[in-house]
Design a protein around this motif. Structure first.
Motif, PDB file in Angstrom:
ATOM      1  N   UNK A 113       0.800  -1.226   0.000  1.00  0.00           N
ATOM      2  CA  UNK A 113       0.000   0.000   0.000  1.00  0.00           C
ATOM      3  C   UNK A 113       0.826   1.266   0.000  1.00  0.00           C
ATOM      4  N   UNK A 114       2.134   1.145   0.201  1.00  0.00           N
ATOM      5  CA  UNK A 114       3.002   2.329   0.208  1.00  0.00           C
ATOM      6  C   UNK A 114       3.844   2.362  -1.071  1.00  0.00           C
ATOM      7  N   UNK A 115       4.354   3.536  -1.444  1.00  0.00           N
ATOM      8  CA  UNK A 115       5.214   3.606  -2.634  1.00  0.00           C
ATOM      9  C   UNK A 115       6.456   2.728  -2.529  1.00  0.00           C
ATOM     10  N   UNK A 116       6.928   2.486  -1.299  1.00  0.00           N
ATOM     11  CA  UNK A 116       8.118   1.648  -1.131  1.00  0.00           C
ATOM     12  C   UNK A 116       7.886   0.221  -1.619  1.00  0.00           C
ATOM     13  N   UNK A 117       6.626  -0.234  -1.619  1.00  0.00           N
ATOM     14  CA  UNK A 117       6.322  -1.582  -2.106  1.00  0.00           C
ATOM     15  C   UNK A 117       6.635  -1.724  -3.589  1.00  0.00           C
ATOM     16  N   UNK A 118       6.679  -0.617  -4.290  1.00  0.00           N
ATOM     17  CA  UNK A 118       7.047  -0.626  -5.705  1.00  0.00           C
ATOM     18  C   UNK A 118       8.495  -0.178  -5.892  1.00  0.00           C
ATOM     19  N   UNK A 119       8.893   0.858  -5.145  1.00  0.00           N
ATOM     20  CA  UNK A 119      10.222   1.443  -5.334  1.00  0.00           C
ATOM     21  C   UNK A 119      11.326   0.423  -5.051  1.00  0.00           C
ATOM     22  N   UNK A 120      11.243  -0.275  -3.921  1.00  0.00           N
ATOM     23  CA  UNK A 120      12.330  -1.195  -3.552  1.00  0.00           C
ATOM     24  C   UNK A 120      12.490  -2.347  -4.540  1.00  0.00           C
ATOM     25  N   UNK A 121      11.402  -3.013  -4.969  1.00  0.00           N
ATOM     26  CA  UNK A 121      11.591  -4.047  -6.010  1.00  0.00           C
ATOM     27  C   UNK A 121      12.130  -3.495  -7.324  1.00  0.00           C
ATOM     28  N   UNK A 122      11.695  -2.294  -7.697  1.00  0.00           N
ATOM     29  CA  UNK A 122      12.212  -1.701  -8.943  1.00  0.00           C
ATOM     30  C   UNK A 122      13.715  -1.437  -8.825  1.00  0.00           C
ATOM     31  N   UNK A 123      14.135  -0.911  -7.672  1.00  0.00           N
ATOM     32  CA  UNK A 123      15.561  -0.662  -7.450  1.00  0.00           C
ATOM     33  C   UNK A 123      16.342  -1.970  -7.500  1.00  0.00           C
ATOM     34  N   UNK A 124      15.806  -2.980  -6.836  1.00  0.00           N
ATOM     35  CA  UNK A 124      16.482  -4.281  -6.837  1.00  0.00           C
ATOM     36  C   UNK A 124      16.574  -4.863  -8.248  1.00  0.00           C
TER      37      UNK A 124
END
Length: 286
Positions: free
Chosen positions: A147-158
């Motif tokens: 539900x937070x932007x980090x749920x998308x940002x961290x996998x994209x960064x990885x």
């Protein structure tokens, strides 16, 4: 002893010119086929829905901006744009902090299992993203990130790690080793060498990595859809599907929404294309 001069016969010149003409024609055909869907989208965004249905070709004699105006109102574009910007901008910021350092380490420093670790990163380039989708969703839920932007940002960064590290390592490998040795003789620490010498020199490679990953994060559709059930936090690609959830689909608005989604990426590439090409050339040479 003189070397005999090689000259091309007229037949060879005709053959070479013929092949060149065929290649150019094939490239032109390929270019037209590639750009045609974009032209259909552009033309549809300037038509009424009736015009799109009756005449799907991209050309129109009566273009209208009302479709774009209506789409802005229906989609709440500013909110979707901000959500996309948070995801794409946050991803690129983390990528630029972490992976240039990793590229520098693989290119300049010596440490145990260096070649093995780099081979693992290169091998990760060939792992289909869909195979790790379920573990990512489960991990997001376990960490409370759903539900937070980090749920998308961290996998994209990885997911950006393999290509970013390969590009940065190649670029840093092309920097003359004498610069590093001279800095060491002057008493610079490794951090100072990276920050004062290597990082400024890699501007083109950094911009290349930024553009590649900004486009990937901006266009991300599956992760925001599966990790977030709050429409107010959807990015542009996910918000666009709401136009398809009506009883009567307004195809002109769908095309207008798609056009609004890709315009920022086109502007970004046009502004930075010189650095993008230089960065790719520098990484390939490295």
């Amino acid at each position: 002893m003189t070397t005999p001069r090689l000259t091309r016969t007229p037949l060879a010149k005709i053959g070479g010119g013929g092949i060149r003409a065929v290649v150019i024609v094939l490239l032109v055909i390929y270019g037209l086929i590639s750009v045609f869907p974009f032209l259909v989208m552009l033309g549809g965004a300037l038509k009424t829905n009736q015009q799109v249905i009756t005449d799907p070709l991209p050309f129109t004699t009566a273009p209208t901006l009302q479709t774009l105006i209506d789409t802005f109102a229906v989609l709440d574009v500013p909110r979707l744009f901000l959500n996309s910007l948070v995801i794409a901008g946050g991803s690129c910021l983390l990528i630029l902090v972490v992976f240039p350092l990793a590229g520098y380490a693989f290119a300049v420093l010596e440490f145990p299992f260096k070649k093995t670790l780099f081979a693992i990163f290169v091998g990760a380039l060939f792992v289909p993203a869909v195979t790790v989708l379920l573990p990512i969703i489960i991990l997001n839920q376990e960490l409370g990130l759903a539900g937070s932007p980090l749920a998308v940002i961290l996998p994209v960064v990885n997911g950006a790690a393999p290509i970013a590290i390969v590009l940065m390592r190649s670029y840093y490998s092309s920097v003359p080793r004498e610069l590093h040795e001279a800095a060491v003789l002057d008493g610079c620490s490794e951090c100072a060498i990276y920050w004062r010498i290597y990082f400024p020199l890699s501007r083109s490679a950094l911009i290349t990595v930024t553009i590649i990953n900004f486009v990937a994060a901006w266009n991300e559709y599956v992760l925001p859809l599966l990790t977030n059930d709050d429409p107010s936090k959807y990015p542009l690609p996910v918000g666009l599907q709401s136009l398809l959830a009506t009883n009567v689909v307004q195809w002109n608005q769908v095309m207008a929404g798609a056009l609004i989604t890709v315009v920022p990426i086109i502007i970004l590439f046009v502004l930075l294309q010189r650095f993008f090409i230089n960065g790719l050339q520098g990484s390939v040479k490295g």
